[in-house]
Design a protein around this motif. Structure first.
Motif, short mmCIF file in Angstrom:
data_model
loop_
_atom_site.label_atom_id
_atom_site.label_comp_id
_atom_site.label_asym_id
_atom_site.label_seq_id
_atom_site.Cartn_x
_atom_site.Cartn_y
_atom_site.Cartn_z
N ARG A 191 25.14 53.11 29.67
CA ARG A 191 25.77 52.47 30.84
C ARG A 191 24.76 52.24 31.96
NH1 ARG A 191 31.40 53.21 30.92
NH2 ARG A 191 32.14 52.39 28.93
N ARG A 207 23.46 48.77 33.65
CA ARG A 207 23.57 48.51 35.10
C ARG A 207 22.21 48.18 35.70
NH1 ARG A 207 28.00 52.45 35.34
NH2 ARG A 207 26.52 54.16 35.42
N ASP A 266 32.43 56.61 36.16
CA ASP A 266 32.36 55.16 36.27
C ASP A 266 33.70 54.49 36.51
OD1 ASP A 266 29.66 55.30 35.82
OD2 ASP A 266 29.79 54.88 33.68
N ASN A 315 27.23 48.85 22.45
CA ASN A 315 28.55 48.94 23.09
C ASN A 315 29.69 48.90 22.09
OD1 ASN A 315 27.89 49.33 25.80
ND2 ASN A 315 27.66 47.14 26.21
N TYR A 350 33.41 57.82 31.87
CA TYR A 350 32.82 56.66 31.21
C TYR A 350 33.64 55.38 31.35
CZ TYR A 350 30.07 60.32 28.89
OH TYR A 350 29.25 61.39 28.63
N LYS A 364 26.30 57.71 28.86
CA LYS A 364 25.82 57.59 30.24
C LYS A 364 24.50 56.83 30.27
CE LYS A 364 24.35 60.30 34.25
NZ LYS A 364 24.07 61.67 34.77
N CYS A 418 35.38 49.76 24.42
CA CYS A 418 35.86 50.31 25.69
C CYS A 418 36.94 51.36 25.48
CB CYS A 418 36.40 49.18 26.58
SG CYS A 418 37.83 48.35 25.88
#
Length: 869
Positions: free
Chosen positions: A181, A185, A405, A323, A364, A178, A338
């Motif tokens: 992310r 953002r 998300d 990531n 997520y 979190k 991902c």
């Protein structure tokens, strides 16, 4: 003056003097000595003195409550102050951390510290102090921006073990994914606000691409990934960045901060944008060579942009690194890229693990990798074992409400595809393949309720954007989980008994609510929504939504504003998910008209001035400004004659057209016809305004004229505006071959309507001229005539097979019986038309109860007899 007061006074004078010295520092000094470290140390010393003064006073006032290693606090420098990166006008950010909450001595100590900080800094300097009260118990609930500031935290004074404990607990409980992310953002949002390239002529040295925040974010991301304080992340950077890039990052980070310090001192205020006008000045201050000014400026710019590029590049590399990294998650799962991976198959808790997997995907925005997808499919049946498990219920409701998300519906659809949703919610599984008997439905019941949820989530997004009226409607939703759960359950009763699906839906809701562990009042709200989920739609489609008795009856059934708003959201979502054709823009407007009318009825029961009245007054004010060439009294009379739902849901420009038409008809006595259309609406709007005819039949004349022109009537709204001579304002939404009218057809329709409404041409002659039957054959399925629906009108309800000219035929026969149609409600489902006509006898009003059976027989006979001729 006491000694303590004198010490406070001396401290204030010391700080004031220090502040004057700081502001007189020549800007070029920013490059010659460690400015940030120096003023950070000065402020540290001031705060330590403040702490000692505060503690002395606290001991005087509450010393009896002091317990060593219990009644303690720590003052921490956070943010830029914590990093020792202060500029001349930076805010001083401090965190107050108590070791124990609700300690009497700590309460006094905190108040004294706060009072002194305000007195010393805020009241006597231009510096701004930001402060936060951070307890250890609050750490898991802090937003990620505050967490980042605490990762930068530096102990100043107080109980030092507490500072170490705070950071260790913060990092231990950090939601790493979190945090990553939201930092990502935040950066991309800042790029949009400022600039997304580090090569801009006037860079924002803090927030823009290549600014210091890129460097901060890179360090925060690494710190979060490894769960270490930010200062430790510096040691990790060389493992990821090549040696040359690491060196450039360090040089760039320091240089950009120096430029920002210079800018503050030069501008004598908080300034983060390096305007072009400053380039020459800073270049001169930096360089020892003054002979070639242009070269000096170019050298500075080259150095600056090399620095911003290095910061931006480092952020990109670190972001990609984190990531792509393997991050352990709760319940035996992990994330890589991902993808959501299963890290540990817990056989004993496997049923609960299944629900948790989907919750993590939702939270997520992760995709299951192939191994996890196969595992979910193979074990889907086990979800039935945790149907009554509290943790499984939390996971399901989080997914259902869309917390996280992931785009709404993506995870829920995957639950359905893998069989997990049907196993966990067998009520949905039983209805997933059920095909509704209503041919308007495009989807099975199971798919329809999933589509309803997705539509509901769209209205939540509209509310978040501030769209009217959804921002106000959604603000009345006090339980999102129940609203989404009702949308999920509302039609599942059809798989048990379609005619009684509301009853069975309520029973299912009670069972599911109990299974999920919902409180009694929440189950009650859930069943109310399901019981009334068709109320607004059915009234909007087949009732006079402007009649006071309709609004009062609906208001009594709903009972309160909160439920009304939830029903409106459900109604829109339900109708939109049936199919693309079943819920038109016209029906949307009718439903909103009903909503505003019922809302006003509810508010009038409780308040002197309702929200609807306030909105309506604002709307009237806007209309008066728009209609400068129309008499203000005319505008006022028109608005008073129209219901609030019309004023609030009808576009302002359309209301203006209607108002002008009414004024013209009142002055000239001649009818007016306007043909309007909104781009991409799929409909053309025809408005006919005329003096109310002494004999019934105007709607029939209009319907006949449109039938002659091969125009299909999809919906109609009829208003009679009172006055010495009443004026009829009829609006019809029409199509031709399923599309809006062409410009040629628009002109033709306007001409024909003017001829017919002006009585220059009868509908019968017009139909003969166009080769259309005067008597349109109809297949009637049912006719009912009732007096208990409206206090002022008799309602004729007709269900018939849909065909061209149907409305003309029905209205023609109703008019032939001497009845005046005041309101017409038209609904078409596939090949079936369902129409409701609110009628009166001209000069007599509502029919008598004893007249109704004979009226129904006469109407049935006329339709049947003339069809057979």
């Amino acid at each position: 003056m006491s000694e303590w007061q004198q010490r406070v006074k001396d401290l204030i004078e010391q700080v004031k003097s220090w502040r004057k010295r700081v502001l007189k520092i020549p800007p070029q000094q920013a490059f010659l000595f460690p400015f940030s470290e120096s003023i950070s140390e000065d402020i540290d010393s001031f705060l330590r003195e403040i702490y000692e003064l505060a503690k002395e006073r606290a001991l005087e006032k509450a010393g009896k409550h002091y317990k060593s290693e219990h009644s303690e606090i720590a003052l921490l420098a956070t943010g830029g102050y914590g990093r020792r990166e202060l500029c001349a006008f930076s805010d001083i950010d401090i965190a107050f951390v108590p070791l124990e909450e609700d300690d009497p001595f700590v309460d006094v100590l905190l108040r004294e510290c706060f009072r002194l900080i305000i007195s010393v800094f805020t009241d006597n300097t231009d510096l701004k102090v930001g402060y936060g009260y951070r307890t250890l118990s609050d750490l898991p609930t802090l937003d990620t921006q505050t967490q980042a500031a605490l990762m930068d935290a530096r102990f100043i004074v107080g109980y030092e073990p507490l500072a170490e404990k705070l950071q260790s607990q913060l990092l231990a409980n950090l939601d790493v994914l979190k945090f990553i992310r939201e930092r990502e953002r935040e950066r991309y949002s800042a790029y949009q606000r400022y600039h997304s390239s580090p090569l801009v002529t006037e860079p924002n040295l803090k927030e823009g691409a290549g600014g210091l925040r890129d460097g901060h974010a890179a360090l925060w991301l690494l710190a979060a990934l490894h769960k270490v304080p930010t200062k430790k992340a510096w040691e990790l950077l060389p493992d990821i960045l090549p040696e040359s890039e690491f060196s450039k990052f360090c040089e760039g980070y320091y240089f950009v901060n120096q430029v920002r310090i210079w800018l503050h001192l030069t501008a004598q205020r908080k300034q983060d944008v390096l305007l072009r006008e400053y380039h020459h000045r800073i270049a001169r201050d930096l360089s020892t060579e003054t002979s070639d000014e242009e070269r000096t400026v170019r050298d500075f710019q080259s150095r600056l942009y090399s620095a911003t590029e290095a910061l931006h590049y480092a952020f990109r590399v670190i972001l990609s690194h984190v990531n792509e990294s393997y991050i352990p998650l709760e319940n035996g799962f992990a994330r890589k890229g991902c993808w959501l991976l299963i890290d540990r198959d817990d056989e004993r808790n496997r049923p609960l693990q299944i629900l948790k997997a989907f919750e993590l995907m939702q939270r997520y925005d992760l995709q299951p990798n192939s191994e996890l997808l196969r595992w979910l499919k193979a074990n889907a049946h086990l979800a039935s074992k945790v149907m009554a498990h509290p943790e499984a219920a939390e996971s399901f409701l989080a997914i259902l409400t869309g917390i996280g998300d992931s785009a709404y519906g993506k995870v829920l659809d995957l639950m359905a595809e893998t069989g997990v949703l049907g196993a966990y919610m067998p009520e949905w599984g039983n209805a997933s393949h059920y095909v509704p008997s209503n041919v308007a439905h495009k989807f099975t019941v199971g798919e329809h309720v999933l589509k309803t949820l997705t539509e509901l989530a769209k209205f939540r997004e509209a509310a978040r954007r501030g769209d009217f009226p959804w921002v106000d409607v959604w603000s009345g939703v006090n339980d999102e989980q129940i609203l989404f759960l009702a949308a999920f359950l509302h039609d599942l009763g059809k798989a048990v008994s379609e005619p009684e699906h509301e009853f069975w839906g309520i029973e299912i809701a009670k069972q599911v609510g109990e299974r999920l562990g919902l409180a009694e009042d929440r189950v009650k709200l859930l069943t109310e929504i399901i019981e009334l989920h068709m109320l607004l739609l059915s009234i909007a489609r087949l009732r006079d939504i402007y009649a006071p008795d309709t609004l009062q009856t609906c208001a009594k059934k709903v009972g309160n504003e909160a439920l009304l708003k939830m029903l409106l959201l459900h109604s829109f979502s339900d109708a939109k998910s049936v199919s693309e054709q079943t819920f038109t823009e016209v029906e949307e407007r009718m439903l909103l008209d009903l909503y505003f009318g019922v809302l006003r009825a509810l508010q009038e029961m409780e308040a002197e001035e309702t929200q609807v009245q306030i909105l309506t007054r604002d709307r009237v004010r806007e209309l008066k400004r728009t209609l400068e060439d129309v008499d203000e009294e005319e505008v006022r009379q028109f608005c008073e004659a129209m219901p609030p739902g019309y004023l609030l849901s009808t576009p302002l420009k359309t209301i203006a057209i209607h108002c002008k038409m009414v004024q013209i008809v009142r002055k000239t006595g001649k009818p007016e016809v306007e043909v309007l259309h909104e781009p991409n609406s799929g409909f053309t709007e025809i408005v006919v305004c005329a003096l109310d005819a002494p004999k019934p039949g105007m709607l029939s004349q209009i319907a006949g004229a449109l039938f002659a022109c091969d125009v299909d009537i999809r919906n109609a709204r009829v208003f009679t505006i009172p006055g010495e001579i009443p004026i009829v304002l009829d609006t019809l939404w029409v199509t031709s071959d399923g599309r809006q009218l062409s410009e040629v057809k628009e002109r033709r329709v306007r001409e024909v309507l003017m001829n017919v409404v002006s009585s220059e041409l009868s509908p019968e002659k017009l139909l003969e001229r166009h080769g259309k039957p005067v008597i349109v054959p109809v297949q009637i399925k049912s006719i009912s005539v009732k007096n208990d629906i409206s206090e002022t009108h008799t309602v004729i309800h007709i269900v018939a097979r849909d065909r061209k000219g149907l409305l003309y035929r029905l209205t023609r026969e109703i008019a032939a019986l001497g009845l005046d149609i005041q309101t017409a409600k038209i609904v078409t489902w596939a090949d079936t038309a369902e129409d409701a006509f609110y009628v009166i006898k001209k000069g007599f009003g509502k029919l008598k109860d004893e007249e109704l059976p004979e009226l129904a027989e006469k109407l049935q006979a006329r339709l049947k007899a003339e069809t057979e001729n």
